[in-house]
Design an enzyme around this catalytic site. Structure first.
Site, PDB file in Angstrom:
ATOM      1  N   HIS A  36      -5.949   3.443  -1.367  1.00 35.66           N
ATOM      2  CA  HIS A  36      -7.288   3.709  -0.832  1.00 35.66           C
ATOM      3  C   HIS A  36      -7.689   5.113  -1.265  1.00 35.66           C
ATOM      4  CE1 HIS A  36     -10.059   3.832   2.994  1.00 35.66           C
ATOM      5  NE2 HIS A  36     -10.697   4.183   1.887  1.00 35.66           N
ATOM      6  N   ARG A  57      -7.709  12.570   1.336  1.00 34.59           N
ATOM      7  CA  ARG A  57      -6.666  13.008   2.266  1.00 34.59           C
ATOM      8  C   ARG A  57      -5.266  12.594   1.814  1.00 34.59           C
ATOM      9  NH1 ARG A  57      -8.018   9.607   7.652  1.00 34.59           N
ATOM     10  NH2 ARG A  57     -10.029  10.565   7.228  1.00 34.59           N
ATOM     11  N   THR A  98      -8.508   3.269   8.748  1.00 34.70           N
ATOM     12  CA  THR A  98      -9.683   2.400   8.814  1.00 34.70           C
ATOM     13  C   THR A  98      -9.713   1.647  10.137  1.00 34.70           C
ATOM     14  OG1 THR A  98      -9.508   2.118   6.419  1.00 34.70           O
ATOM     15  CG2 THR A  98     -10.982   0.636   7.592  1.00 34.70           C
ATOM     16  N   GLU A 107     -10.400  -9.767   3.209  1.00 35.42           N
ATOM     17  CA  GLU A 107      -9.160  -9.314   3.837  1.00 35.42           C
ATOM     18  C   GLU A 107      -9.451  -9.182   5.329  1.00 35.42           C
ATOM     19  OE1 GLU A 107      -6.136  -5.503   4.188  1.00 35.42           O
ATOM     20  OE2 GLU A 107      -7.192  -5.804   2.279  1.00 35.42           O
ATOM     21  N   ARG A 147     -10.034   7.793  -0.737  1.00 33.24           N
ATOM     22  CA  ARG A 147     -11.027   8.201   0.263  1.00 33.24           C
ATOM     23  C   ARG A 147     -11.913   9.327  -0.257  1.00 33.24           C
ATOM     24  NH1 ARG A 147     -10.820   7.332   5.784  1.00 33.24           N
ATOM     25  NH2 ARG A 147      -9.396   5.690   6.459  1.00 33.24           N
ATOM     26  N   GLU A 174      -8.861   0.161  -2.737  1.00 35.81           N
ATOM     27  CA  GLU A 174      -9.709   0.160  -1.552  1.00 35.81           C
ATOM     28  C   GLU A 174     -10.647   1.357  -1.637  1.00 35.81           C
ATOM     29  OE1 GLU A 174      -6.607  -1.849   1.655  1.00 35.81           O
ATOM     30  OE2 GLU A 174      -7.130   0.276   1.833  1.00 35.81           O
ATOM     31  N   HIS A 202       0.672   6.232   2.057  1.00 30.95           N
ATOM     32  CA  HIS A 202       1.370   7.202   2.900  1.00 30.95           C
ATOM     33  C   HIS A 202       2.539   7.892   2.203  1.00 30.95           C
ATOM     34  CE1 HIS A 202      -1.282   6.664   6.178  1.00 30.95           C
ATOM     35  NE2 HIS A 202      -1.088   5.367   6.203  1.00 30.95           N
ATOM     36  N   ASN A 208       0.844  -1.188   0.000  1.00 31.17           N
ATOM     37  CA  ASN A 208       0.000   0.000   0.000  1.00 31.17           C
ATOM     38  C   ASN A 208       0.887   1.248   0.000  1.00 31.17           C
ATOM     39  OD1 ASN A 208      -1.601   2.239   1.035  1.00 31.17           O
ATOM     40  ND2 ASN A 208      -3.171   0.741   1.550  1.00 31.17           N
ATOM     41  N   HIS A 212      -3.690  -4.572   7.974  1.00 24.57           N
ATOM     42  CA  HIS A 212      -3.943  -3.437   8.872  1.00 24.57           C
ATOM     43  C   HIS A 212      -3.065  -3.558  10.114  1.00 24.57           C
ATOM     44  CE1 HIS A 212      -6.148   0.215   9.871  1.00 24.57           C
ATOM     45  NE2 HIS A 212      -5.994  -0.161  11.129  1.00 24.57           N
TER      46      HIS A 212
END
Length: 239
Positions: A43, A49, A101, A151, A45, A70, A10, A7, A191
């Protein structure tokens, strides 16, 4: 042998913090694939963000392994998914006030709406994964509404404060994975997993693919993306 999906959200978080055009999550995805990642996760959103629509669209053209998007099961996001068509959609719950999440989708409450979303996405040729807590009834419902995979949310295990609590949460993951496989679902996990917590899965051939982001990006700030991914991939392949 378990796989690793990386992922890169970030990387985009760092970019958005300054409102500039770097660092580039697409470049991070290329580095992750070069290091051997089996897939790239982002992801998108509702509040944008970190990952932006342009990131998803460029990644669709660049990613050579598989792109996993996602998203919440909203009209807006389903429209974007139908246009971009990543290989896999992971449906997740989403709240604006959360830092990340916080748990899995509650399918027992929202199964009708999620079932419709799954049908729409699958009819367009995308596989659908449900981000879900390791709860047996939730997993059974994911199968009932025709998800391709789950997941398992590993956050409670990773955040556990005591060894007893950690052992309990890990047992829930093991039981949930067993149920998923029994129902012929692909079972992924993610996660909060890091270079330490991933080691708990050694000797347990229960997860098909791990989805890991924050800990890899954190290490990448010190070692570089390719090294950080290779380090995690070595741990995953040794399980």
């Amino acid at each position: 042998m378990a796989k690793l999906a990386v992922n890169v959200d970030h990387i985009a978080t760092l970019r958005q913090a300054r409102g500039i055009n770097y660092p580039e999550p697409v470049a991070a995805a290329v580095a992750a694939e070069t290091a051997g990642a089996d897939g790239i996760v982002v992801h998108l959103r509702e509040d944008r963000r970190h990952i932006q629509e342009r990131d998803v669209r460029i990644l669709r053209q660049v990613v050579q392994s598989k792109l996993i998007l996602e998203m919440a099961a909203t009209t807006e996001m389903i429209g974007i998914a139908l246009e971009v068509k990543p290989e896999i959609i992971t449906l997740v719950p989403e709240k604006r006030e959360e830092l990340t999440t916080e748990g899995g989708l509650d399918l027992l409450t929202h199964h009708s709406a999620i079932e419709q979303s799954i049908a729409t996405l699958k009819n367009a040729g995308m596989a659908v994964c449900i981000f879900i807590d390791p709860d047996l009834e939730q997993i059974k419902m994911a199968h009932k509404i025709d998800a391709d995979m789950i997941e398992i949310h590993t956050g409670a295990f990773c955040d556990a404060k005591t060894e007893q609590e950690k052992a309990f949460e890990f047992s829930r993951i093991v039981d949930g994975a067993a149920m998923g496989h029994k129902l012929k679902l692909e079972v992924n996990a993610g996660h909060g997993l890091c270079y330490n917590t991933i080691k708990a899965f050694k000797g347990h051939a229960i997860i098909d693919e791990f989805s890991i982001g924050h800990s890899i990006v954190a290490r990448a700030t010190l070692t570089g993306m390719e090294t950080a991914v290779r380090d995690m991939l070595a741990l995953v392949k040794s399980l």
